[in-house]
Design an enzyme around this catalytic site. Sequence first.
Site, PDB file in Angstrom:
ATOM      1  N   ASP A 131       6.453  -9.953  87.626  1.00 34.37           N
ATOM      2  CA  ASP A 131       7.413 -10.892  87.541  1.00 34.37           C
ATOM      3  C   ASP A 131       8.859 -10.678  87.217  1.00 34.37           C
ATOM      4  OD1 ASP A 131       8.004 -13.511  87.841  1.00 34.37           O
ATOM      5  OD2 ASP A 131       7.046 -14.164  86.082  1.00 34.37           O
ATOM      6  N   LYS A 132       9.696 -11.521  87.431  1.00 38.86           N
ATOM      7  CA  LYS A 132      11.121 -11.405  86.916  1.00 38.86           C
ATOM      8  C   LYS A 132      11.371 -12.643  86.299  1.00 38.86           C
ATOM      9  CE  LYS A 132      14.138 -14.072  88.314  1.00 38.86           C
ATOM     10  NZ  LYS A 132      15.205 -15.041  88.158  1.00 38.86           N
ATOM     11  N   HIS A 133      12.302 -12.418  85.059  1.00 36.30           N
ATOM     12  CA  HIS A 133      12.865 -13.579  84.456  1.00 36.30           C
ATOM     13  C   HIS A 133      14.041 -13.616  83.992  1.00 36.30           C
ATOM     14  CE1 HIS A 133      11.162 -17.318  81.978  1.00 36.30           C
ATOM     15  NE2 HIS A 133      12.502 -16.971  81.227  1.00 36.30           N
ATOM     16  N   SER A 134      14.888 -14.565  84.204  1.00 41.87           N
ATOM     17  CA  SER A 134      16.151 -14.508  83.641  1.00 41.87           C
ATOM     18  C   SER A 134      16.669 -15.010  82.412  1.00 41.87           C
ATOM     19  CB  SER A 134      17.032 -15.577  84.917  1.00 41.87           C
ATOM     20  OG  SER A 134      18.252 -15.811  84.421  1.00 41.87           O
ATOM     21  N   SER A 178      10.843 -16.240  73.230  1.00 36.93           N
ATOM     22  CA  SER A 178      10.690 -17.311  74.405  1.00 36.93           C
ATOM     23  C   SER A 178      10.384 -16.782  75.530  1.00 36.93           C
ATOM     24  CB  SER A 178      11.801 -18.233  74.340  1.00 36.93           C
ATOM     25  OG  SER A 178      11.985 -19.133  75.287  1.00 36.93           O
ATOM     26  N   LYS A 181       5.765 -14.360  79.304  1.00 35.13           N
ATOM     27  CA  LYS A 181       5.415 -13.537  80.194  1.00 35.13           C
ATOM     28  C   LYS A 181       4.145 -12.707  79.488  1.00 35.13           C
ATOM     29  CE  LYS A 181       8.304 -15.085  82.595  1.00 35.13           C
ATOM     30  NZ  LYS A 181       8.344 -15.388  83.980  1.00 35.13           N
TER      31      LYS A 181
HETATM   32  N1  URA Z   1      14.594 -18.526  79.077  1.00 39.34           N
HETATM   33  C1  URA Z   1      13.663 -18.508  78.509  1.00 39.34           C
HETATM   34  O1  URA Z   1      12.475 -18.726  79.012  1.00 39.34           O
HETATM   35  N2  URA Z   1      14.011 -18.533  76.941  1.00 39.34           N
HETATM   36  C2  URA Z   1      15.157 -18.802  76.365  1.00 39.34           C
HETATM   37  O2  URA Z   1      15.293 -18.628  75.121  1.00 39.34           O
HETATM   38  C3  URA Z   1      16.112 -18.308  77.163  1.00 39.34           C
HETATM   39  C4  URA Z   1      16.045 -18.205  78.498  1.00 39.34           C
END
Ligand code: URA
Length: 437
Positions: free
Chosen positions: A82-85, A185, A190
């Site tokens: 996965d990717k998260h921004s 967070s 994830k």
């Molecule tokens: N994305 C998140 O899921 N949590 C954060 O605190 C900032 C960006």
Amino acid sequence: MLVTDLIRAKRDGGALSAEQIDFLVAGLADSSIPAEQVSALAMAIFFNSMSFEEAGRLTLAMANSGTVLDWSDSDLDGPVVDKHSTGGVGDKVSFLLAPIVAACGGYVPMISGRGLGHTGGTTDKVESIPGYESTPDFATFRRVVKEVGCAVIGQTSDLAPADRRFYAVRDVTGTVESIPLITASILSKKIAAGLGSLVMDVKVGSGAFMETEAKARALASSIIQTAAQAGLPTRALLTDMNEVLGCSAGNALEIAECVRYLRNERRERRLDQVTLALSAEMLVLSGVETERAAALERCEAAVADGRAAERFARMVAEMGGPGDFVERFDQYLPSAAVLRGVHVDGYLESVDTRAVGNAVIELGGGRREVGQALDLAVGFDNFAAIGDRLDAQRPLAVVHAADENAAERAEAQLRAAVTTAGEPPGARKVVVDILTE
Ligand code: URA
């Protein structure tokens, strides 16, 4: 244990014990700690930060506050990645990247967030597709990931519920910009999603939570190290957020831009670069490809020959949206009553991107308070890129608003958020760096 002791400890620069963090997380998850105490604690942490140990404990406790998914019995023939921004304005990469990676052999179970502070949220954006069930039961989520290769959903009540509550309070209390809180967070969600590996898009610039490169690098390093401790291989791309990513900001407008991208009708240069670089990194990190160049070619081919569009269409249909969404998206997405072009003269030189995100909130496209319903149709479209020559023909952007008054306010905010110059500014890198530690 008293919550006030935790607040006072952080207010005075002390550390929370493991037991105190577990107590906090339990109280977030079952809502027994009231919002005013959560927000006071968040502000104390914002000012006095947390140690690496505290942030690691908070991450794991929030991940374990609900269901933790396990894909090992799903019989998948590719890696779960996965990717998260870290959050930006106009950041719609997830809707492109998830189907691209799926078309290349990866499985992407993406658990996204709602709008946070001045930034937009993937969950809010996906809800502009009529019928799309953004918080399905786990059986549906699993089935769609297995059959289509990707599913973008929001945080259901049983996935990292402690983060869900903390996030909602941070959103409206000016307490997002904290490295340990962002780390915990993101990673709690994830880890709960049961990933094999993760690529982070760490935004830097005027529309990011970390405006300077030094702070963005510190956040990337915190996330990579905390993830490593939890056994989750993670890399981070540092990407530019000094202007709106792509040419739209606002929930339904961004979904429309994504469909045009996947149909190869309009692929804005910066959005294209960031999307392909992140997708390729996911293929390399998860072992689908060994070389970055080959991975990039594979991702490009998946867009160019329509396989990514086909995955996106299937995902939408399986999640309850229209079966012909990619063909007829403009008939399904909500539209605003008032459209107004904003014209300025000269080369676009700089954008206060946070102010643009705040203008979307004022239009009704983001939240001022916990739980507020959004107007998914509003925002900005046709947003110019830095360096574009603007005049009476080429607008800075088109405002989409619910009424004339809102459009007028948004126009004034947009004018105040940009500068123009007689010469085009020098080029900037879109993908600033790739970090592994
Ligand atoms: N994305 C998140 O899921 N949590 C954060 O605190 C900032 C960006």
